[in-house]
Design a protein around this motif. Structure first.
Motif, PDB file in Angstrom:
ATOM      1  N   CYS A   1       0.815  -1.215   0.000  1.00  0.00           N
ATOM      2  CA  CYS A   1       0.000   0.000   0.000  1.00  0.00           C
ATOM      3  C   CYS A   1       0.847   1.263   0.000  1.00  0.00           C
ATOM      4  CB  CYS A   1      -0.933   0.011   1.214  1.00  0.00           C
ATOM      5  SG  CYS A   1      -0.080  -0.017   2.808  1.00  0.00           S
TER       6      CYS A   1
ATOM      7  N   SER B   1     -12.108   8.839  -5.804  1.00  0.00           N
ATOM      8  CA  SER B   1     -11.711   8.150  -7.029  1.00  0.00           C
ATOM      9  C   SER B   1     -11.568   9.142  -8.177  1.00  0.00           C
ATOM     10  CB  SER B   1     -12.720   7.060  -7.394  1.00  0.00           C
ATOM     11  OG  SER B   1     -13.983   7.618  -7.623  1.00  0.00           O
TER      12      SER B   1
ATOM     13  N   ALA C   1      -7.631   5.578 -10.248  1.00  0.00           N
ATOM     14  CA  ALA C   1      -7.048   5.807  -8.918  1.00  0.00           C
ATOM     15  C   ALA C   1      -8.139   5.817  -7.851  1.00  0.00           C
ATOM     16  CB  ALA C   1      -6.284   7.124  -8.900  1.00  0.00           C
ATOM     17  N   ARG C   2      -7.856   5.189  -6.726  1.00  0.00           N
ATOM     18  CA  ARG C   2      -8.784   5.147  -5.594  1.00  0.00           C
ATOM     19  C   ARG C   2      -8.000   5.421  -4.316  1.00  0.00           C
ATOM     20  NH1 ARG C   2     -11.404   4.505  -9.490  1.00  0.00           N
ATOM     21  NH2 ARG C   2     -13.016   3.029 -10.017  1.00  0.00           N
ATOM     22  N   GLN C   3      -8.687   6.036  -3.344  1.00  0.00           N
ATOM     23  CA  GLN C   3      -8.078   6.285  -2.041  1.00  0.00           C
ATOM     24  C   GLN C   3      -9.161   6.182  -0.978  1.00  0.00           C
ATOM     25  OE1 GLN C   3      -6.895  10.344  -0.723  1.00  0.00           O
ATOM     26  NE2 GLN C   3      -4.821   9.494  -0.750  1.00  0.00           N
TER      27      GLN C   3
ATOM     28  N   SER D   1      -4.204   3.809  -0.137  1.00  0.00           N
ATOM     29  CA  SER D   1      -4.375   3.185  -1.452  1.00  0.00           C
ATOM     30  C   SER D   1      -3.651   1.852  -1.480  1.00  0.00           C
ATOM     31  CB  SER D   1      -3.809   4.072  -2.561  1.00  0.00           C
ATOM     32  OG  SER D   1      -4.466   5.298  -2.609  1.00  0.00           O
TER      33      SER D   1
ATOM     34  N   ASP E   1      -1.404   1.702  -8.479  1.00  0.00           N
ATOM     35  CA  ASP E   1      -2.552   1.515  -7.593  1.00  0.00           C
ATOM     36  C   ASP E   1      -3.382   0.338  -8.068  1.00  0.00           C
ATOM     37  OD1 ASP E   1      -1.829   3.675  -6.091  1.00  0.00           O
ATOM     38  OD2 ASP E   1      -3.345   5.023  -6.880  1.00  0.00           O
TER      39      ASP E   1
ATOM     40  N   GLY F   1      -6.980  -0.342  -7.904  1.00  0.00           N
ATOM     41  CA  GLY F   1      -8.275   0.260  -7.605  1.00  0.00           C
ATOM     42  C   GLY F   1      -9.290  -0.741  -7.093  1.00  0.00           C
TER      43      GLY F   1
ATOM     44  N   THR G   1      -8.517  -1.630  -3.497  1.00  0.00           N
ATOM     45  CA  THR G   1      -8.835  -0.493  -2.636  1.00  0.00           C
ATOM     46  C   THR G   1     -10.342  -0.435  -2.393  1.00  0.00           C
ATOM     47  OG1 THR G   1      -6.927   0.710  -3.505  1.00  0.00           O
ATOM     48  CG2 THR G   1      -8.577   2.005  -2.342  1.00  0.00           C
TER      49      THR G   1
ATOM     50  N   GLN H   1      -8.780  14.349  -2.800  1.00  0.00           N
ATOM     51  CA  GLN H   1      -7.634  13.498  -2.521  1.00  0.00           C
ATOM     52  C   GLN H   1      -6.757  14.085  -1.411  1.00  0.00           C
ATOM     53  OE1 GLN H   1      -4.750  13.224  -5.681  1.00  0.00           O
ATOM     54  NE2 GLN H   1      -3.956  11.295  -4.920  1.00  0.00           N
TER      55      GLN H   1
END
Length: 183
Positions: free
Chosen positions: A56, A112, A116-118, A131, A140, A142, A145, A165
């Motif tokens: 991560c 998102s 990309a995702r967080q 992430s 990443d 996604g 995540t 973000q």
């Protein structure tokens, strides 16, 4: 012909400096099959079964902030905790970056943008932008995540809309100061 040789030599020198190992993979050891056993060996206090784990990247900051310290890491999710671990190459052991008690989480959200995702985890005094990355590092993951977010959401934690973000601080930029020398 000589000019072409110089160009070829220049291109070869430029390519020789390319690094093919992602930085996160080079700094944090992770072996998917062996990770749970290694983690329990380094942290005997982890007694719950590990439900999900992986490589991560995490940004740690305070609530109502969008910039914080950035770390490459591994994580282990149990029924009650999320363990975020760094790696110490000198001692060849995992080190705790954060231990998130799921019962202490005030709210979670997911940010998102394209792939990309967080996952954003908010405690009373800490905010984590989390992430999951692929095992090979550098990119990443996604889907993983989102699976982590859905697992946390299933625990009954309050879900809110993301406010954007959470980012690491910008890299230092070179400063140019002109020096004027009078004649």
């Amino acid at each position: 012909m000589r000019f072409a040789a110089w160009i070829l030599l220049g291109v070869a020198l430029l390519l020789a400096g390319c690094n093919t190992t992602p930085y996160d993979r080079a700094t944090v050891f992770y072996d998917r099959a062996q990770y749970p056993a290694d983690l329990v060996k380094d942290f005997p206090g982890i007694t719950d079964p590990i439900v999900q784990h992986g490589r991560c990247a995490v940004v740690m900051t305070t609530p109502n902030s969008n910039t914080g310290a950035y770390y490459f890491c591994t994580f282990a999710l149990t029924a009650n905790d999320l363990y975020v671990m760094g790696w110490n190459g000198k001692t060849m052991k995992y080190e705790s970056l954060a231990n998130v008690k799921l019962s202490a989480l005030k709210k979670i959200s997911i940010w998102s943008f394209f792939r990309a995702r967080q996952v954003q985890l908010t405690e009373s005094q800490r905010l984590l932008g989390f992430s999951v990355t692929i095992d090979e590092g550098g990119y990443d993951d996604g889907a993983a995540t989102e699976r982590l977010f859905e697992t946390l959401k299933g625990k009954g934690i309050t879900v809110v809309e993301s406010e954007g973000q959470i980012k690491p601080p910008p890299a230092p930029a070179p400063m140019f100061i002109p020096i004027i020398i009078p004649k």
